[in-house]
Design a protein around this motif. Sequence first.
Motif, PDB file in Angstrom:
ATOM      1  N   LEU A 206       0.850  -1.185   0.000  1.00  0.00           N
ATOM      2  CA  LEU A 206       0.000   0.000   0.000  1.00  0.00           C
ATOM      3  C   LEU A 206       0.887   1.237   0.000  1.00  0.00           C
ATOM      4  O   LEU A 206       1.942   1.246   0.638  1.00  0.00           O
ATOM      5  CB  LEU A 206      -0.907   0.043   1.228  1.00  0.00           C
ATOM      6  N   GLN A 207       0.460   2.276  -0.691  1.00  0.00           N
ATOM      7  CA  GLN A 207       1.188   3.548  -0.659  1.00  0.00           C
ATOM      8  C   GLN A 207       0.236   4.687  -0.985  1.00  0.00           C
ATOM      9  O   GLN A 207      -0.475   4.643  -1.991  1.00  0.00           O
ATOM     10  CB  GLN A 207       2.348   3.557  -1.663  1.00  0.00           C
ATOM     11  N   THR A 208       0.217   5.706  -0.128  1.00  0.00           N
ATOM     12  CA  THR A 208      -0.536   6.911  -0.452  1.00  0.00           C
ATOM     13  C   THR A 208       0.357   7.820  -1.284  1.00  0.00           C
ATOM     14  O   THR A 208       1.557   7.921  -1.047  1.00  0.00           O
ATOM     15  CB  THR A 208      -0.980   7.644   0.823  1.00  0.00           C
TER      16      THR A 208
ATOM     17  N   TRP B 250       6.907   3.762  -6.954  1.00  0.00           N
ATOM     18  CA  TRP B 250       6.202   4.902  -7.547  1.00  0.00           C
ATOM     19  C   TRP B 250       7.076   6.140  -7.486  1.00  0.00           C
ATOM     20  O   TRP B 250       7.688   6.440  -6.476  1.00  0.00           O
ATOM     21  CB  TRP B 250       4.896   5.132  -6.778  1.00  0.00           C
ATOM     22  N   ASP B 251       7.146   6.866  -8.607  1.00  0.00           N
ATOM     23  CA  ASP B 251       7.833   8.157  -8.685  1.00  0.00           C
ATOM     24  C   ASP B 251       6.752   9.222  -8.766  1.00  0.00           C
ATOM     25  O   ASP B 251       6.119   9.405  -9.816  1.00  0.00           O
ATOM     26  CB  ASP B 251       8.745   8.193  -9.917  1.00  0.00           C
ATOM     27  N   ASP B 252       6.541   9.944  -7.662  1.00  0.00           N
ATOM     28  CA  ASP B 252       5.429  10.889  -7.602  1.00  0.00           C
ATOM     29  C   ASP B 252       5.648  12.082  -8.515  1.00  0.00           C
ATOM     30  O   ASP B 252       4.704  12.580  -9.130  1.00  0.00           O
ATOM     31  CB  ASP B 252       5.230  11.362  -6.152  1.00  0.00           C
ATOM     32  N   GLY B 253       6.888  12.558  -8.618  1.00  0.00           N
ATOM     33  CA  GLY B 253       7.149  13.738  -9.428  1.00  0.00           C
ATOM     34  C   GLY B 253       6.870  13.515 -10.905  1.00  0.00           C
ATOM     35  O   GLY B 253       6.332  14.400 -11.588  1.00  0.00           O
ATOM     36  N   ARG B 254       7.223  12.347 -11.416  1.00  0.00           N
ATOM     37  CA  ARG B 254       7.027  12.054 -12.838  1.00  0.00           C
ATOM     38  C   ARG B 254       5.807  11.184 -13.093  1.00  0.00           C
ATOM     39  O   ARG B 254       5.529  10.831 -14.231  1.00  0.00           O
ATOM     40  CB  ARG B 254       8.286  11.383 -13.404  1.00  0.00           C
ATOM     41  N   ARG B 255       5.093  10.795 -12.008  1.00  0.00           N
ATOM     42  CA  ARG B 255       3.889   9.955 -12.114  1.00  0.00           C
ATOM     43  C   ARG B 255       4.182   8.658 -12.861  1.00  0.00           C
ATOM     44  O   ARG B 255       3.459   8.244 -13.759  1.00  0.00           O
ATOM     45  CB  ARG B 255       2.757  10.735 -12.790  1.00  0.00           C
ATOM     46  N   LEU B 256       5.297   8.010 -12.462  1.00  0.00           N
ATOM     47  CA  LEU B 256       5.725   6.776 -13.099  1.00  0.00           C
ATOM     48  C   LEU B 256       5.649   5.619 -12.110  1.00  0.00           C
ATOM     49  O   LEU B 256       6.032   5.748 -10.947  1.00  0.00           O
ATOM     50  CB  LEU B 256       7.157   6.909 -13.622  1.00  0.00           C
TER      51      LEU B 256
ATOM     52  N   SER C 284       6.683  -0.942 -16.758  1.00  0.00           N
ATOM     53  CA  SER C 284       6.548   0.467 -16.351  1.00  0.00           C
ATOM     54  C   SER C 284       5.278   1.065 -16.946  1.00  0.00           C
ATOM     55  O   SER C 284       4.870   0.726 -18.062  1.00  0.00           O
ATOM     56  CB  SER C 284       7.778   1.278 -16.784  1.00  0.00           C
ATOM     57  N   HIS C 285       4.649   1.954 -16.153  1.00  0.00           N
ATOM     58  CA  HIS C 285       3.428   2.640 -16.573  1.00  0.00           C
ATOM     59  C   HIS C 285       3.550   4.130 -16.266  1.00  0.00           C
ATOM     60  O   HIS C 285       4.217   4.515 -15.307  1.00  0.00           O
ATOM     61  CB  HIS C 285       2.194   2.105 -15.835  1.00  0.00           C
ATOM     62  N   GLN C 286       2.887   4.936 -17.082  1.00  0.00           N
ATOM     63  CA  GLN C 286       2.765   6.381 -16.851  1.00  0.00           C
ATOM     64  C   GLN C 286       1.313   6.679 -16.476  1.00  0.00           C
ATOM     65  O   GLN C 286       0.377   6.211 -17.135  1.00  0.00           O
ATOM     66  CB  GLN C 286       3.124   7.153 -18.120  1.00  0.00           C
TER      67      GLN C 286
ATOM     68  N   SER D 260      13.259  -0.121  -6.646  1.00  0.00           N
ATOM     69  CA  SER D 260      13.102   1.267  -6.233  1.00  0.00           C
ATOM     70  C   SER D 260      13.630   2.186  -7.318  1.00  0.00           C
ATOM     71  O   SER D 260      14.646   1.897  -7.959  1.00  0.00           O
ATOM     72  CB  SER D 260      13.868   1.537  -4.925  1.00  0.00           C
ATOM     73  N   TRP D 261      12.938   3.301  -7.506  1.00  0.00           N
ATOM     74  CA  TRP D 261      13.467   4.353  -8.359  1.00  0.00           C
ATOM     75  C   TRP D 261      14.711   4.952  -7.711  1.00  0.00           C
ATOM     76  O   TRP D 261      14.765   5.130  -6.498  1.00  0.00           O
ATOM     77  CB  TRP D 261      12.444   5.459  -8.570  1.00  0.00           C
ATOM     78  N   ALA D 262      15.707   5.262  -8.522  1.00  0.00           N
ATOM     79  CA  ALA D 262      16.912   5.976  -8.084  1.00  0.00           C
ATOM     80  C   ALA D 262      17.138   7.084  -9.089  1.00  0.00           C
ATOM     81  O   ALA D 262      17.789   6.887 -10.117  1.00  0.00           O
ATOM     82  CB  ALA D 262      18.112   5.037  -8.018  1.00  0.00           C
ATOM     83  N   GLY D 263      16.553   8.256  -8.819  1.00  0.00           N
ATOM     84  CA  GLY D 263      16.540   9.293  -9.842  1.00  0.00           C
ATOM     85  C   GLY D 263      15.664   8.833 -10.988  1.00  0.00           C
ATOM     86  O   GLY D 263      14.532   8.386 -10.788  1.00  0.00           O
ATOM     87  N   SER D 264      16.181   8.917 -12.206  1.00  0.00           N
ATOM     88  CA  SER D 264      15.422   8.432 -13.371  1.00  0.00           C
ATOM     89  C   SER D 264      15.717   6.969 -13.684  1.00  0.00           C
ATOM     90  O   SER D 264      15.145   6.413 -14.625  1.00  0.00           O
ATOM     91  CB  SER D 264      15.755   9.291 -14.592  1.00  0.00           C
TER      92      SER D 264
END
Length: 327
Positions: free
Chosen positions: A77-79, A119-125, A136-138, A161-165
């Motif tokens: 789960l993640q908000t 989840w990358d909140d800034g890029r909505r990825l 991967s999804h946008q 985990s995302w690490a930058g891009s």
Amino acid sequence: MAKTAFEAFEPSVVVDEFARKIDSLCVWNKTVIAGLSDGSLLFFDEQSAESSPGTNISTWQVTRVQKNFGKRNILQLQTLENQQYLLSLSDDGVHLHSLPDLQLTAAASRTARASAFSWDDGRRLLVTAIKRKVVSHQLDSTNSFLEMTEYNFPEPVITLSWAGSNIIFGTAKSYWLIVPAASQSVEVLPGQVMTIYPAVQPQLLFAAGAGSAPVMTRLPSGEVLIIKDAVSYFLGPDGKPSRKTTITWSQPPLALMATKLYVVAVLPAAVEVKSVSRLGAAAAEQASRLYVYCTLHLCLHACNLASVCSICPRAQAAASSSGSEEC
């Protein structure tokens, strides 16, 4: 010299000896949301009561039950950062629901029977691990998931985990890195152009620890903290060590969580907290011999609640010296 007392967090028991199996947790405002093995969601809220004149005690109570939220167990789960949406992973895949009404907003295609997402909140990825592949999804402006790329691995992916891009992955044997390729515009028919995202091969970083599952967490700095045996290493977006220092735990952690100043590790029989800014300082360590009940993530995520996360005076002084007083 006597060891200086250090307490970064004040533990608060949300639930103990719970009769049903909790598989996942997240924090929404001041509410703990628990995902159960039967697909239900529980909402825990803190209640205050006056025990004696002028003295209040706090207890946690189930304030909402959402049955049949997911298919079978809810694994993650993640908000989202704006607190208006909830990402969840169950046997039928990754879904996005609105909060607080829990209306289904979007479903990520081909994510059934996945093991984890990031989840990358800034890029909505969104990236999701499904056995030996990662998809991967946008999330577009209409809050629909658009599938972008599929990556194949020689081993089943356990965590990521995302690490930058870029993306760091953990399998039972190794840690890997993917550097996504830039999008390309291809004319599929005269006058009709399609944007494609080429797949790339994962790069092997190094072997995972012997006998322990890969564990990682993303730091607010953008680094990723990974576990090899009982040692945590800081990795940059290129997958290389970003600091000369490491964090050593008394046992290999089962889970990690990072705040701006501290890293929290859940061990088989305890929770340990260490300072990120004062690595190597013996005083900047906190150990709590807590019984890890229901699920190993419960203590970990409860520490991140604003209502139970507090910096004590000694920790606050340490925080001030590093230029921040935020948890």
